[in-house]
Design an enzyme around this catalytic site. Structure first.
Site: not given
Ligand SMILES: NC(=O)c1ccc[n+]([C@@H]2O[C@H](COP(=O)([O-])OP(=O)(O)OC[C@H]3O[C@@H](n4cnc5c(N)ncnc54)[C@H](OP(=O)(O)O)[C@@H]3O)[C@@H](O)[C@H]2O)c1
Ligand SMILES: NC(=O)c1ccc[n+]([C@@H]2O[C@H](COP(=O)([O-])OP(=O)(O)OC[C@H]3O[C@@H](n4cnc5c(N)ncnc54)[C@H](OP(=O)(O)O)[C@@H]3O)[C@@H](O)[C@H]2O)c1
Ligand SMILES: NC(=O)c1ccc[n+]([C@@H]2O[C@H](COP(=O)([O-])OP(=O)(O)OC[C@H]3O[C@@H](n4cnc5c(N)ncnc54)[C@H](O)[C@@H]3O)[C@@H](O)[C@H]2O)c1
Ligand SMILES: NC(=O)c1ccc[n+]([C@@H]2O[C@H](COP(=O)([O-])OP(=O)(O)OC[C@H]3O[C@@H](n4cnc5c(N)ncnc54)[C@H](O)[C@@H]3O)[C@@H](O)[C@H]2O)c1
Lengths: 361, 455, 98, 361, 455, 98
Positions: B381-383
């Site tokens: 997600n964040d990456v």
């Protein structure tokens, strides 16, 4: 911009605050890098290799012009700080809790402590606590496995069935996770426990089993708070049994700014089988295990209790490379057009600056 | 001969429809079916010519020319995104044609028809009409001419039940008396039901409705076949009627809904179609993922913490192996902070024995992404959050991420739209080229593998 | 019931079975083309329309017949063409696992 | 029947020729077992534990009645052999090549050397060479990994990408296979080579990669023959390159009855990067690596070369348990109704008896 | 009504046959088909009674009673192992019945029949006869009355071609002239082809032949349906004709042979059925393994060196997971010397993350084996060789082994009958309860998984 | 060709399609029961046999009819019964993967 890297190698310290790749990168950024002769040898970076990457090798940093930036693995003494020009900076693992006053006394320089960087997603590339904990967690398992008189993996052989070793990891931060992963790789059955409840999922994501003892929400900083006495007692009771049946126990529990929590008493250690091993990675900050001694191994009722202070150094090449990368990213963030520029309001650099405590803290 | 030619046309329809059920043969299938249609038309024309009664040539030729031009232009001009509503419109024309055939028979034969013919005439007429009106409402909704949101008629389901009841009674009287007027009343009532029945259904559910109307148009054609005693029509119509029904069921299963829920939820009977998040996302199933992956040349798998939580390392390896067996090049892009500890993804992928050489770190993966057909994000997600690049107010602004949005297609496997470690929303999920596959990573990868092997 | 009608029913039931059996688990991406193709096939009613148009007598019948032919032709021609266009996306034929 | 187990622990030897489980099994077979005090301590078997299993703990075996069987981990001195009654036997890893004459001189006893057991499927439960090589192969990797300044596994981290270590295993017998498996578990890229061609499949069955250098069929005994000079030269040439790029090299090549083959020259070692490690498991029998010294670690151009002589001892608990099981199975085969009965024609025991060489050999 | 009742019977046949294609519904399917048959018989009887022509009651009733008693006794008395030949015999009766119906029609109608009826009569007669004779030869071979080995007729294929040619010509003349004698000649010729055609086929291939004859008996019934203008017969017959053909193809594919190869290899056209080893073994496919495993309560997997060579550790884990999802209890029996190094199997199974608690060593596994439904041996050989227990001359006599032969069923996955490390033959492979699945371990396990998921 | 014959052909073709489509990949262990069940269905010729037996006139026809009924009945009764017995082995209904 002139950057200096001293030789810090001692028995316990084999790391160096740079690496060939990082020297090349700093030079590409327009900096000059001076490295003390022999600084990298213990990490496998010979003077030739570092010179090949573009560093000036000097017998001592005192021989060279004042530095804009001094890079350090460990806290420098006051003489070392004198190498830095007015308005320059020292950056490294500076142990600010113990040394802040000393740095503040040298008002001509800024001290940037890697330990105080925010643990945010954005700052991760500079997060030396993480990178060095990674190395330490790995090394702790190797230390434990080579000190145990038994195999880690299960083996069904013609000479009998060897059951898998049971490994217990207490404290599931970066080092703890790495320890779980490494022990799991070697084939052990791994149990783990942390006071923070969200670590359960993380433990299981590495194939470990979470010990069902009381947990507690973390504070805003994402760190565990110190726990109250009652919870601590209950914890110890549950943990005592699982400790007793373990072949290898690795403890990594820390509470920032406080002494490490005591998780294992001498009585717990004495319940363990002779020949089993404990590695107390928190020994230097008070110890998770009663009786552990920093930098030494003591035997308690046939159980070897290690309090290692040089774990990251045992994989000095890679831990130095990672630390150097952390420093590189931080230096890049602190320079504008090749000039050092320290912005106390920067969300990453700001918190890392050693400052006088403000009253409201 | 005529009859056997119709049988041959029917066989071509069967083979064609069968072909259409698998990607590899779909195109050929469509052409076989078209060939069958050509055969049927030739047969009927030859038959009519041989018959050389007072054939109304200009009507026939005029009709064919007008229809060909109109249908051809519509089909060739329409944009890809407007195709569903075009299919709805075509379907409406088909239903209308069957109704008109029945109407012509009523006008021509009237009360003289035997009961069985009268029954099928009534069925062809009413089913054809509901198909006509329902399809055009569906068309209007999809085209944006009519409002897409559900609008129930005054009186709701009761109104529809009354209209349908009246229509049915009229049809029964028509069959008994043979009086044409009752036929028209029945047709009118059912035509209105087509409108009031489809109006309350939301735009997202339209494909299922069109499929059902398609099934109805098949039945109408089959009934018309009974009216003019023609096996060709019966075979083709029944085929489409049955196939359309199964397809409708499949489509609603793929949406995790029942047909009844879809048809009547606009009346307050069921949940709204979009239950996750407020912004719309494009949802994908295992089969969608399988088709995208299997037909790609290059695939980049982006593992994240969710892969670890789901312990999907073996599943990802199996899927990659199946893709490689189909000559798809598969690599893995490992972001430096994916997971919850340094090297987290490496531990898992090594356990699954995935070759180190296939693992690309950020610096090597990003230049590849613009040339990648499909990116499969598994619990990351964040990456892959593009706000790190585009939104200076984001707490992760400035962090290097995997630029997966540069690839042609992105499939994201996660369980919901909830955020990752950094606790922030991810604009990637709402982008045009992104498909969200909501499921546990392990189950999703296993199901996708099964789907790939079925292709 | 006439023989023709009864054999019509037999044909109807059997064709329905064929239709049921043919549609197995179809990948969702094929749902729309399949629906479109089936829809074109249901345009077989064009046969009835042609007969109606050719043999109908009287203005009403002519109009009805004409409309029926127009409608059915649109369905057939448009249906097959649009399906063909949709299927452009499946150009690459995959190598099968050995 | 009276069985004795001496205390053999020294710096390099922590194993013992029995285990609690095996003591219990021997007693169930009707034997008496005497164990010297402290014999098992280094392996984690305290006197209490062994006594609990049914052993009589004695200060010295000289204190007890003559023994029917003396069990040994290492070759006994002549005094130890005097503890055995006429017609009794000593069983253990007796190093028959070096000590045969000594044993034959003591004509009142039979010496059964575990090293000489046939390597057949049937004899596997007694095959101490296998069980101890298993332990040694595992320990060699742990030794190498903890002595290397770098990680074994690949890690993509915020502080840079750490490539996996490259491990090379030369000689793919039991120890070599175990070393491959263990290094693979730790995440290294493992290459391996053996002169016997069938080992290729075995290497690959563990996920290792076989080095494409010349191989040669084995002799009837299933052991590799000594290779001719030309083949050896070609081998060395190909191996030299792969050695140069390795982070850890583990050598296990042996030719029974001969000195270990020299596979790595000093020049090869010097081509390796500083900080890399070699573990020469054949050091005691001549060494696969030029310059390796048994029982010591030498540094050659920044490369640590280990010649360990106590690898199996580093996992003394499990290696002792396995050895004890091997001995148990052999003792069971050599007893009939609780009495020792040595049958020189037994296909398993026969070859293991130390005999005067017959002329045709 | 009659016609529609036959249609209903036909629908029941369809549903029944469909049911028979999957283990879960097979029993119900068979009963549905039987219900359809009952319906058809009731309809025809009612019809005949209503007709109340001079119905030959005693013939009808007598026939039914005799047939019921004979068929019932045969079906209920036969032993499991003799069922295939019984099916062959029943099939022969069915074909014979169709031939007899045609014959009765020839006798009754004779030359008066229209060409189309004559053609179908001839087809029903000849196909029925070849089914009759062929089936009984197959029965005889399987029952051991006739020699099981292939015996070609004098003249080989040429003889058969001539007989068939004469039969065909006679049939054509019969249709043209309507002369009954030509019908009988045609029937006789084709009847002989049934005998000479099946005689050269080896016993192992008989199931495929029976399936083909079964398809023919369906076609004969359908033709008989044309003769008496009965849609019920046409539906049922055509259904079996087509299904039987597909089934025949499937069976030959499962044997890795072509139908032509099976039918004509007895004439020297193809390889013999048994190509591996000299002693006979029972061969298994992925589907056989899947059925045995999926319907077991307890499964013991015995890994050996072959599992390691094939790197099948992930595949074995996936298969076990699929079985566990079906409530099968799966354990692993690890022999102390399996593989080529101590703990070899542990390394692999740990890599695949298989729970340590599921691994049983020799001492724990052996007591379980008598209570185990299926043992799946994956690339192991010496460690399951019963001669270690039974043959004092064996070089491994006395070594403790896994007593897998005590389990109900044993499936051995390996590539051939070649020996393992010890270089000795393994009597386990030839035992009654052992199935040999010759394939690379990884491919075999993956295929079995796919097959399990299809069940 | 008579209408009845033509509709017979249509029915034959459609039924064949149903037969083709119904038999998908069948597990080999089901091959024998499936074959046996299909064989029993082919005994539908019993309908023809009954008609032949009931309506045939003359000794030859009676004998042929009688034999046809016996044969067909054996096929039907025996076929369904033996299939049922074979299928005893599939008693356990498997739990499906969720
Ligand atoms: N690598 C490190 O050293 C480290 C250490 C500490 C923190 N972090 C931080 O962790 C984050 C890592 O990024 P990431 O992309 O790997 O993870 P992430 O941003 O935390 O996202 C993981 C996603 O996986 C999904 N997920 C969880 N369980 C799942 C399951 N069983 N099946 C399918 N999906 C599942 C979750 O969505 P659903 O809930 O919708 O399924 C979640 O959004 C970064 O923010 C990084 O800074 C990293
Ligand atoms: N464990 C140890 O420490 C050790 C050490 C040395 C020797 N041994 C000896 O090795 C033997 C071990 O017994 P075992 O039963 O594990 O092995 P085994 O008796 O050697 O049999 C292995 C079988 O696996 C089959 N195989 C090989 N590759 C395969 C593939 N890719 N796919 C499927 N099958 C494959 C082979 O048959 P096909 O060729 O027909 O496929 C072979 O018969 C014992 O005799 C033992 O004494 C053991
Ligand atoms: N944002 C990022 O990308 C990022 C990067 C690195 C670390 N972090 C986070 O920072 C946090 C701290 O990591 P760290 O490795 O430096 O931790 P640490 O070394 O400070 O502490 C180690 C662990 O000990 C645990 N602990 C404290 N008291 C305990 C007790 N009484 N019993 C059991 N366990 C106890 C803590 O919960 C912690 O997990 C973690 O949540 C980690 O995920 C975030
Ligand atoms: N029957 C059994 O069950 C059983 C049990 C154990 C071992 N064995 C077999 O016995 C054999 C020896 O095993 P070990 O571990 O005692 O062997 P070892 O210790 O005698 O030798 C180790 C390895 O070195 C290799 N070697 C010798 N010269 C070499 C050279 N010049 N270059 C490269 N490699 C060289 C040998 O081939 C051997 O594999 C193996 O084949 C093993 O499988 C069989």
């Amino acid at each position: 911009m002139h950057i200096g890297v001293p030789n810090e190698t001692t028995r316990a310290e084999r790391r160096v605050a740079t690496s060939p790749q990082v020297i090349a990168a700093l030079i590409a950024e327009g900096a000059d890098v001076s490295v003390e002769s022999g600084a990298g040898t213990a990490a496998g970076f010979t003077d030739e290799v570092l010179a090949g990457a573009g560093a000036e090798i000097v017998a001592s940093l005192t021989d060279t012009t004042p530095l804009d930036i001094l890079l350090r693995v460990t806290p420098p003494d006051d003489d070392a700080l004198k190498l830095i020009r007015d308005g320059g900076a020292v950056i490294g693992l500076l142990a600010p809790a113990a040394n802040a006053e000393r740095y503040l006394a040298q008002s001509h320089i800024a001290a940037v402590a890697l330990e105080s960087l925010p643990r945010s997603t954005l700052a991760q590339s500079m997060d030396a606590l993480s990178s060095q904990a990674t190395a330490a967690g790995y090394a702790a398992v190797l230390l434990g496995a080579s000190s145990m008189p038994k195999f880690m993996p299960m083996m069904v052989t013609a000479a009998g069935t060897v059951p898998p070793a049971q490994v217990l990891v207490l404290g599931v931060g970066v080092a703890g996770l790495m320890a779980i992963a490494t022990a799991k790789r070697l084939g052990a059955v791994v149990y783990a426990y942390d006071i923070r409840p969200e670590t359960k999922e993380q433990v299981e994501s590495l194939g470990g089993r979470f010990v069902d003892a009381p947990t507690q929400e973390m504070d805003e900083g994402g760190y565990a708070r110190a726990v109250d006495d009652e919870t601590a007692a209950k914890q110890r009771e549950i943990l005592s049994d699982i400790v007793a049946s373990s072949d290898l126990v690795i403890t990594t529990a820390q509470v920032p700014g406080r002494a490490a929590p005591r998780l294992i008493d001498r009585a717990d250690v004495e319940r363990m089988e002779p020949g089993t091993v404990i590695v107390d990675m928190a020994a230097a900050s008070g110890g998770n295990v009663e009786g552990s001694v920093p930098g030494e191994v003591v035997e308690i009722g046939g159980v070897k209790v290690f309090g290692p202070d040089d774990l990251a150094s045992t994989v000095a090449a890679d831990s130095s490379r990672m630390l150097a990368r952390n420093l590189l990213e931080l230096v890049k963030r602190m320079t504008v057009d090749g000039e050092l520029l320290i912005d106390p309001d920067d969300p990453v650099v700001g918190p890392a600056l050693v400052k006088r405590e403000t009253p409201d803290e | 001969m005529t009859e056997l030619s119709y049988l041959a046309a029917g066989v071509l329809f069967i083979l064609g429809l069968k072909g259409l059920t698998s990607p590899a043969s779909a195109k050929k299938g469509n052409r076989l079916a078209a060939l069958g249609m050509l055969l049927a038309v030739i047969v009927v024309v030859v038959d009519l010519v041989l018959d050389d009664s007072s054939m109304a040539w200009f009507v026939v030729i005029g009709g064919v020319v007008v229809g060909t031009v109109a249908g051809g232009l519509l089909a060739l001009r329409v944009q890809m995104t407007d195709m569903p509503q075009l299919v709805a419109a075509f379907n409406g024309f088909g239903g209308g044609a069957s109704a008109l055939v029945a109407a012509a028979s009523i006008v021509a034969v009237g009360a003289a028809a035997p009961t069985e013919t009268a029954i099928t005439t009534a069925l062809s007429l009413t089913i054809g009409t509901i198909t006509l009106t329902g399809s055009f409402v569906a068309f209007g909704k999809l085209q944006g001419i009519l409002p897409g949101r559900p609008i129930a008629p005054p009186g709701g389901t009761a109104t529809n039940a009354i209209l349908a009841g009246v229509g049915t009674v009229a049809a029964v009287i028509a069959v008994i008396t043979g009086d044409a007027i009752y036929y028209w009343v029945a047709a009118a009532m059912w035509g209105i039901v087509g409108v009031t029945g489809v109006f309350p259904i939301g735009g997202a559910d339209m494909p299922v409705v069109i499929s059902l109307l398609n099934s109805l148009s098949g039945i109408a054609a089959a009934m018309a076949g009974f009216v003019i005693s023609n096996h060709g029509l019966i075979v083709g119509g029944a085929l489409v009627g049955a196939a359309g029904l199964i397809l409708t069921i499949e489509m609603s299963v793929a949406m995790n809904r029942s047909i009844a829920n879809i048809l009547f939820s606009g009346f307050g009977g069921g949940p709204a179609a979009e239950d996750i998040g407020t912004k719309p996302v494009k949802r994908a199933t295992a089969d969608d993922a399988a088709i995208a992956l299997a037909y790609a040349d290059t695939v980049m798998i982006v593992p994240g913490y969710g892969l670890a939580v789901a312990q999907a390392q073996h599943a990802v390896r199996d899927l990659a192996a199946a893709l490689e067996a189909r000559d798809v090049k598969v690599h893995y892009a490992i972001h430096p902070v994916a997971g919850r500890m340094p090297g987290h993804m490496n531990v898992l992928l090594a356990e699954a024995d995935i070759d180190y050489e296939l693992l690309l770190d950020l610096d090597h993966a990003n230049p590849q992404l613009p040339h990648t057909d499909v990116v499969l994000i598994v619990g990351a997600n964040d990456v892959v959050n593009p706000s790190a690049r585009t939104d200076p107010t984001s707490p992760i602004y400035g962090m290097p991420i995997l630029n997966v949005d540069e690839a042609k297609t992105v499939i994201v496997v996660k369980r919901s739209l909830s955020p990752g470690f950094a606790g922030i929303d991810n604009p990637l999920f709402y982008e045009e080229g992104t498909m969200m596959y909501f499921a546990d990573a392990k189950a999703a990868l296993e199901d996708t593998l099964t789907a790939v092997e079925r292709l | 019931m006439s023989d023709a009608f009864i054999s019509g029913i037999v044909v109807f039931v059997l064709s329905s079975f064929v239709g049921f059996e043919i549609i197995r688990r179809v990948p969702p991406t094929l749902h729309t083309p399949l629906m479109s193709g089936a829809n074109a096939i249901s345009g077989v009613t064009i046969v009835g329309a042609l007969i109606a148009a050719a043999t109908g007598s009287g203005a009403v019948a002519a109009v009805l017949g004409f409309l029926a032919v127009v409608f059915a032709t649109i369905n057939v021609i448009g249906g097959f063409l649009v399906t063909d266009r949709m299927l452009e996306m499946f150009k690459k034929v995959p190598g099968r696992k050995s």
